[in-house]
Write a protein that holds these residues in place. Sequence first.
Motif, PDB file in Angstrom:
ATOM      1  N   THR A 103       0.828  -1.148   0.109  1.00 20.76           N
ATOM      2  CA  THR A 103      -0.032  -0.015   0.065  1.00 20.76           C
ATOM      3  C   THR A 103       0.923   1.407   0.041  1.00 20.76           C
ATOM      4  O   THR A 103       1.667   1.429   0.758  1.00 20.76           O
ATOM      5  CB  THR A 103      -0.887   0.033   1.235  1.00 20.76           C
ATOM      6  OG1 THR A 103      -1.634  -1.152   1.148  1.00 20.76           O
ATOM      7  CG2 THR A 103      -1.982   1.152   1.331  1.00 20.76           C
ATOM      8  N   SER A 104       0.743   2.088  -1.170  1.00 16.83           N
ATOM      9  CA  SER A 104       1.400   3.297  -1.084  1.00 16.83           C
ATOM     10  C   SER A 104       3.133   3.189  -1.343  1.00 16.83           C
ATOM     11  O   SER A 104       3.845   3.744  -0.408  1.00 16.83           O
ATOM     12  CB  SER A 104       0.953   4.186  -0.139  1.00 16.83           C
ATOM     13  OG  SER A 104      -0.195   4.505  -0.166  1.00 16.83           O
ATOM     14  N   GLY A 138      -6.218   9.621 -10.088  1.00 13.24           N
ATOM     15  CA  GLY A 138      -6.749  10.243  -8.817  1.00 13.24           C
ATOM     16  C   GLY A 138      -6.209  11.249  -8.171  1.00 13.24           C
ATOM     17  O   GLY A 138      -6.358  11.951  -7.106  1.00 13.24           O
ATOM     18  N   GLY A 139      -4.763  11.324  -8.374  1.00 16.69           N
ATOM     19  CA  GLY A 139      -3.680  12.165  -7.771  1.00 16.69           C
ATOM     20  C   GLY A 139      -3.064  13.078  -8.663  1.00 16.69           C
ATOM     21  O   GLY A 139      -2.275  13.870  -8.088  1.00 16.69           O
ATOM     22  N   SER A 140      -3.582  13.234  -9.818  1.00 12.06           N
ATOM     23  CA  SER A 140      -2.739  13.824 -10.812  1.00 12.06           C
ATOM     24  C   SER A 140      -2.919  15.663 -10.455  1.00 12.06           C
ATOM     25  O   SER A 140      -1.832  15.917 -10.165  1.00 12.06           O
ATOM     26  CB  SER A 140      -3.337  13.842 -12.111  1.00 12.06           C
ATOM     27  OG  SER A 140      -2.408  14.418 -12.918  1.00 12.06           O
ATOM     28  N   TRP A 197     -10.432   6.532  -2.271  1.00 14.64           N
ATOM     29  CA  TRP A 197      -9.740   7.449  -1.586  1.00 14.64           C
ATOM     30  C   TRP A 197      -8.667   7.944  -2.692  1.00 14.64           C
ATOM     31  O   TRP A 197      -7.801   8.599  -2.115  1.00 14.64           O
ATOM     32  CB  TRP A 197      -8.924   6.630  -0.415  1.00 14.64           C
ATOM     33  CG  TRP A 197      -7.927   5.792  -0.979  1.00 14.64           C
ATOM     34  CD1 TRP A 197      -6.497   5.736  -1.434  1.00 14.64           C
ATOM     35  CD2 TRP A 197      -8.052   3.966  -1.152  1.00 14.64           C
ATOM     36  NE1 TRP A 197      -5.985   4.603  -1.668  1.00 14.64           N
ATOM     37  CE2 TRP A 197      -6.718   3.487  -1.401  1.00 14.64           C
ATOM     38  CE3 TRP A 197      -8.828   3.355  -0.667  1.00 14.64           C
ATOM     39  CZ2 TRP A 197      -6.785   2.299  -1.591  1.00 14.64           C
ATOM     40  CZ3 TRP A 197      -8.931   1.926  -0.693  1.00 14.64           C
ATOM     41  CH2 TRP A 197      -7.927   1.305  -1.158  1.00 14.64           C
ATOM     42  N   GLY A 198      -8.690   7.794  -3.986  1.00 11.58           N
ATOM     43  CA  GLY A 198      -7.994   8.312  -4.738  1.00 11.58           C
ATOM     44  C   GLY A 198      -6.942   7.575  -5.539  1.00 11.58           C
ATOM     45  O   GLY A 198      -6.785   7.833  -6.765  1.00 11.58           O
ATOM     46  N   GLU A 199      -6.239   6.524  -4.919  1.00 10.46           N
ATOM     47  CA  GLU A 199      -5.184   5.896  -5.575  1.00 10.46           C
ATOM     48  C   GLU A 199      -6.029   4.801  -6.365  1.00 10.46           C
ATOM     49  O   GLU A 199      -7.008   4.259  -6.256  1.00 10.46           O
ATOM     50  CB  GLU A 199      -4.419   5.241  -4.375  1.00 10.46           C
ATOM     51  CG  GLU A 199      -3.354   6.092  -3.565  1.00 10.46           C
ATOM     52  CD  GLU A 199      -2.703   5.406  -2.683  1.00 10.46           C
ATOM     53  OE1 GLU A 199      -1.479   5.163  -3.023  1.00 10.46           O
ATOM     54  OE2 GLU A 199      -3.030   4.879  -1.740  1.00 10.46           O
TER      55      GLU A 199
END
Length: 217
Positions: A103-104, A138-140, A197-199
């Motif tokens: 994760t991340s 989602g994070g751009s 959650w974006g990722e």
Amino acid sequence: QRQDRPTGMKCCRQVRRRLDLDLLPPGWSFEGKRILDFGCGSGRVLRHFLEEAKVAELHGCDIDAASVAWLEENLSPPLHVFRNEEEPGLPFPDDHFDLIWATSVFSVLTDTWSGWLCELHRVLRDDGLVIATFVGEGGSEFVAREPWDEDRIGMNVLAYGVSWDVGGPMVMHSPWWIREHWGRAFDIIELRPRTEWGEGVVLMRKRDISPAPEELE
């Protein structure tokens, strides 16, 4: 909840637990399995699987000594945790784990991503599974301060060489790039470009090959 450092977006760990379980194949059971949380931090996801630790062997590793020490003091047992180095290499034999989640993690790996993917492939059992998150569309806007461009991104490294003390680097991935490069070591079972959650998140199965980092690159 603290702000999640790699994406800067708040994330409910219970949501991630639900997603991890949702991604697993129908009928998949934790009973008698070995699982590794690669890049576990202070157990931000792993701590939500303590019930599963009663029937499975749950391991976690991270480069941050303080996080690992906290887990050792507070959640070990039932968890098994250790500190790993930044360069690829895990103290396990081949074909050891049934499931690995990250994760991340690959959203911050720049030069060592291919080596680590090969190492995770090595310690997975035949048909073993990997669940990994990534930063994409989602994070751009938040990370790159620009609109998402699926065709242009591929693997885009931002803030290369920046010290971890001031935030470290950030890596963005397009789904096509993951399929093309990660797919040389794993079969891509499911890829979701953007979660709540974006990722993004990808579920992969170990392929019956012995990949080298340069082949993935």
